[in-house]
Design an enzyme around this catalytic site. Structure first.
Site, PDB file in Angstrom:
ATOM      1  N   CYS A   1       0.472  -0.947  -0.096  1.00 56.50           N
ATOM      2  CA  CYS A   1      -0.688  -0.036   0.203  1.00 56.50           C
ATOM      3  C   CYS A   1       0.812   0.911   0.035  1.00 56.50           C
ATOM      4  CB  CYS A   1      -1.046  -0.135   1.118  1.00 56.50           C
ATOM      5  SG  CYS A   1      -0.027  -0.107   2.528  1.00 56.50           S
TER       6      CYS A   1
ATOM      7  N   HIS B   1      -3.183   1.152   6.771  1.00 64.28           N
ATOM      8  CA  HIS B   1      -3.000   1.611   4.906  1.00 64.28           C
ATOM      9  C   HIS B   1      -3.458   2.572   4.832  1.00 64.28           C
ATOM     10  CE1 HIS B   1      -4.344  -0.495   2.250  1.00 64.28           C
ATOM     11  NE2 HIS B   1      -4.816   0.431   1.908  1.00 64.28           N
TER      12      HIS B   1
ATOM     13  N   HIS C   1      -5.674   1.910  -4.633  1.00 61.92           N
ATOM     14  CA  HIS C   1      -4.750   1.547  -3.521  1.00 61.92           C
ATOM     15  C   HIS C   1      -4.560  -0.161  -3.466  1.00 61.92           C
ATOM     16  CE1 HIS C   1      -7.862  -0.825  -0.567  1.00 61.92           C
ATOM     17  NE2 HIS C   1      -8.246  -1.251  -2.198  1.00 61.92           N
TER      18      HIS C   1
END
Length: 365
Positions: free
Chosen positions: A280, A328, A340
């Site tokens: 990520c 994240h 993402h």
């Protein structure tokens, strides 16, 4: 009389219990049997029921989340390990340069000492008295004085070089210890990641094919849809990129968004920063690198890499962060959507930002 003594030594005949005595004996026997049965089965714990499919899915989700947390810690440790390696290499180069200068100074000093030995066997006053050319001798003596000054300077320089090399070596030793600690930390996080992902795979293997398919559908829905949905989203996003770019705070944000669009469909690999796979924070770092901006490596450092903005102020190119531990990150593209890299097995894709617990956002300058 003898007969009487013989009969006195005989054992009395055992008679069976009757009446209340018989009932008491039976009760004791039953109690003993029950105790023996209880003791025999005391070590056997009742078997735990197998987890339900819902419980397995919840555990797998938690393992994936924990693996992502460990991945960001790994990324941070990797950065520190790289910095420590560079510091050790730099100090080694500096020590080598200092050693070369030291050896040169020592060689020069040795040459001067040899020359002095060859010409300095007699006392200078005797040499002057015996010299056929006093003027030439005095000129040479002046040169020797200057050489003596140079020798003194060389000795001072050698002492400085030795002291400097000792300091460099001490710093190198400290950096080497730090490097060993960074590498140990790196291995710890690597082990945590691989263990959690292996545990997740084992749990998924306990599900039936239908249950696994249902889990993947639910996970895809939570992270923005499967590959086919990602392709459809990408097509739609490509058509809306121009509109999103207009609203971007600056052209660099538009270039970062364009890079993220081109990365859609590429696999998630922990620790990866592209060009063929991403995690990520690796994706967001690569996207902004394509726009000419250097971001830190981890989620918990990227959140401080620009100006904090509220959810209502989001614009394309902003970094959006999730979970209380800032584990994240995605790249906002407008319309409540982001691009993402979700998790292992789920490629880079478009997803709504409300699918995970929102933790904050940052606008990169």
């Amino acid at each position: 009389m003898a007969a009487h003594r013989k009969s006195a030594h005989r054992k009395p005949k055992q008679r069976p219990f009757t009446g209340p005595a018989a009932r008491t004996a039976a009760t004791l026997a039953l109690a003993g049997a029950a105790t023996a049965t209880s003791a025999t089965g005391a070590g056997a714990a009742p078997a735990e029921p197998a987890p339900t499919a819902a419980q397995v899915r919840a555990k797998v989700d938690r393992l994936y989340h924990d693996a992502e947390v460990a991945t960001e810690k790994y990324n941070g440790a990797k950065e520190k390990e790289a910095a420590a390696t560079k510091a050790v290499d730099t100090l080694a180069d500096e020590a080598a340069r200092r050693t070369d200068r030291l050896n040169t100074a020592r060689h020069t000093l040795g040459s001067m000492a040899t020359a002095q030995y060859r010409t300095g066997a007699l006392d200078p006053a005797v040499q002057l008295a015996l010299s056929s050319d006093p003027d030439t001798y005095l000129e040479r003596a002046a040169q020797l004085d200057r050489a003596g000054d140079r020798q003194t300077s060389l000795l001072t320089g050698i002492r400085r070089q030795l002291s400097g090399i000792a300091r460099v070596k001490a710093r190198a030793d400290r950096e080497t210890e730090a490097l060993a600690a960074r590498r140990a930390e790196l291995q710890e996080h690597r082990t945590a990641i691989t263990t959690k992902l292996a545990d997740a795979r084992k749990l998924l293997a306990t599900l039936t094919a239908d249950e696994r398919a249902a889990y993947e559908r639910a996970a895809d829905a939570a992270h923005g849809g499967g590959p086919a949905q990602a392709d459809r989203s990408a097509t739609h996003a490509d058509r809306s990129t121009a509109r999103a770019s207009v609203a971007a705070p600056h052209s660099r944000a538009g270039r970062a968004v364009a890079f993220a669009h081109r990365a859609i469909g590429k696999p998630y690999v922990w620790g990866a920063t592209g060009p063929n796979a991403f995690d990520c924070s690796g994706l967001t770092q690569a996207a902004w690198q394509a726009a000419g901006v250097s971001l830190p490596r981890t989620t918990y450092t990227q959140i401080n890499a620009g100006q904090r903005v509220s959810r209502s102020e989001l614009a394309p190119g902003d970094l959006v962060f999730f979970y209380s531990g800032i584990s994240h990150v995605g790249l906002y593209i407008g319309g409540g959507q982001m691009i993402h890299a979700p998790r292992p097995g789920a490629p880079v894709r478009i997803a709504p930002i409300d699918q995970m617990p929102f933790a904050g956002a940052t606008r990169v300058a």
